[in-house]
Design an enzyme around this catalytic site. Structure first.
Site, PDB file in Angstrom:
ATOM      1  N   ASP A 109       1.145  -5.965   1.134  1.00 14.31           N
ATOM      2  CA  ASP A 109       1.605  -4.772   1.829  1.00 14.31           C
ATOM      3  C   ASP A 109       1.586  -3.585   0.874  1.00 14.31           C
ATOM      4  O   ASP A 109       1.762  -3.748  -0.342  1.00 14.31           O
ATOM      5  CB  ASP A 109       3.044  -4.953   2.332  1.00 14.31           C
ATOM      6  CG  ASP A 109       3.162  -6.018   3.401  1.00 14.31           C
ATOM      7  OD1 ASP A 109       2.126  -6.380   3.997  1.00 14.31           O
ATOM      8  OD2 ASP A 109       4.294  -6.470   3.644  1.00 14.31           O
ATOM      9  N   MET A 110       1.406  -2.395   1.418  1.00 13.90           N
ATOM     10  CA  MET A 110       1.364  -1.193   0.593  1.00 13.90           C
ATOM     11  C   MET A 110       2.581  -1.085  -0.321  1.00 13.90           C
ATOM     12  O   MET A 110       2.474  -0.742  -1.499  1.00 13.90           O
ATOM     13  CB  MET A 110       1.269   0.057   1.471  1.00 13.90           C
ATOM     14  CG  MET A 110       1.201   1.355   0.687  1.00 13.90           C
ATOM     15  SD  MET A 110       1.313   2.818   1.739  1.00 13.90           S
ATOM     16  CE  MET A 110       3.054   2.743   2.215  1.00 13.90           C
TER      17      MET A 110
END
Length: 238
Positions: A66-67
């Site tokens: 995930d970012m």
């Protein structure tokens, strides 16, 4: 709001942190705030794979983070390596360990979360537990530390071993236990969100079999939000 608006401002220093490289693969450290792959919008084009491709044009993404999650990512440099490493992820042969700081004090020292997940479509990209329609998702956890922050608010440092690799799995599983990850703008309640400037989730260790010589490869990187120094993954869960 399911997906609060934000301005994409990926970290620039270091621009690219390579942990290992050979003829078959690149292992890199993805910082929190950088996309693993480019987004659709022009302003979301900067990503780890884009930066790696500027140095290694043949590199391809094998898996993602995930970012907001930091940690180790492996990228393949040729088709054979991509196929070989991807298969290990698909068959759950890789060994992964994450660390997270979560809100509150868990009562159990160790445990398993076995709750199927599905996309919360009206609120995407959020995921949710759905025992009827969800896909199998299993996470093992053990508590490393129970402590209080400078304001006296309780938190726990936990080691997380995802057996499956569903989207947002660790974030939703910790939420389901009643202990959202600190700094999680998608899932944390207001107090847990305010307790950290970033998502306190880090992919600390990754082990897999090298696609060419067949030996186990072990990679580990320090936890950016904790002074805890865990043993090597190979010693802890082999």
């Amino acid at each position: 709001m399911a997906n609060p608006s934000f301005v994409y401002n990926p970290p620039m220093n270091p621009y690219l942190d390579i942990l290992y490289q050979d003829e078959d693969m690149v292992v890199a450290h993805k910082p929190s705030g950088l996309l693993s792959v480019p987004g659709k919008a022009l302003e979301h084009r900067d990503s780890l794979i884009s930066r790696v491709n500027s140095v290694y044009p043949t590199a391809t993404v094998v898996h993602r983070l995930d970012m907001a999650t930091s940690g180790i990512l492996v990228l393949a440099l040729n088709k054979n390596s991509h196929r070989h490493i991807s298969k290990q992820f698909e068959l759950r042969q890789t060994k992964k360990r994450y660390f997270a700081r979560v809100h509150g004090h868990l009562t159990q020292d160790t445990g398993e979360v076995n709750l199927p997940l599905i996309c919360d479509w009206p609120n995407r990209p959020k995921q949710m537990v759905d025992v009827e329609r969800g896909k199998k998702a299993v996470t093992h956890f053990n508590v490393i530390e129970r402590a209080f922050d400078e304001k006296g608010l309780p938190f726990s440092l936990v080691a997380l071993h995802p057996i499956t690799g569903r989207s947002h799995q660790l974030r939703v599983h910790m939420l389901a236990l009643g202990h959202p990850i600190l700094g999680d703008r998608l899932y944390a309640h207001d107090e847990a969100l305010a307790m950290a400037p970033r998502l306190q989730l880090h992919a600390e260790s990754l082990s897999f079999i090298h696609p060419t010589h067949g030996h186990w490869q072990h990679f580990q990187i320090p936890i950016p939000f904790s002074q805890y120094h865990p043993d090597a993954l190979s010693k802890s869960i082999d």
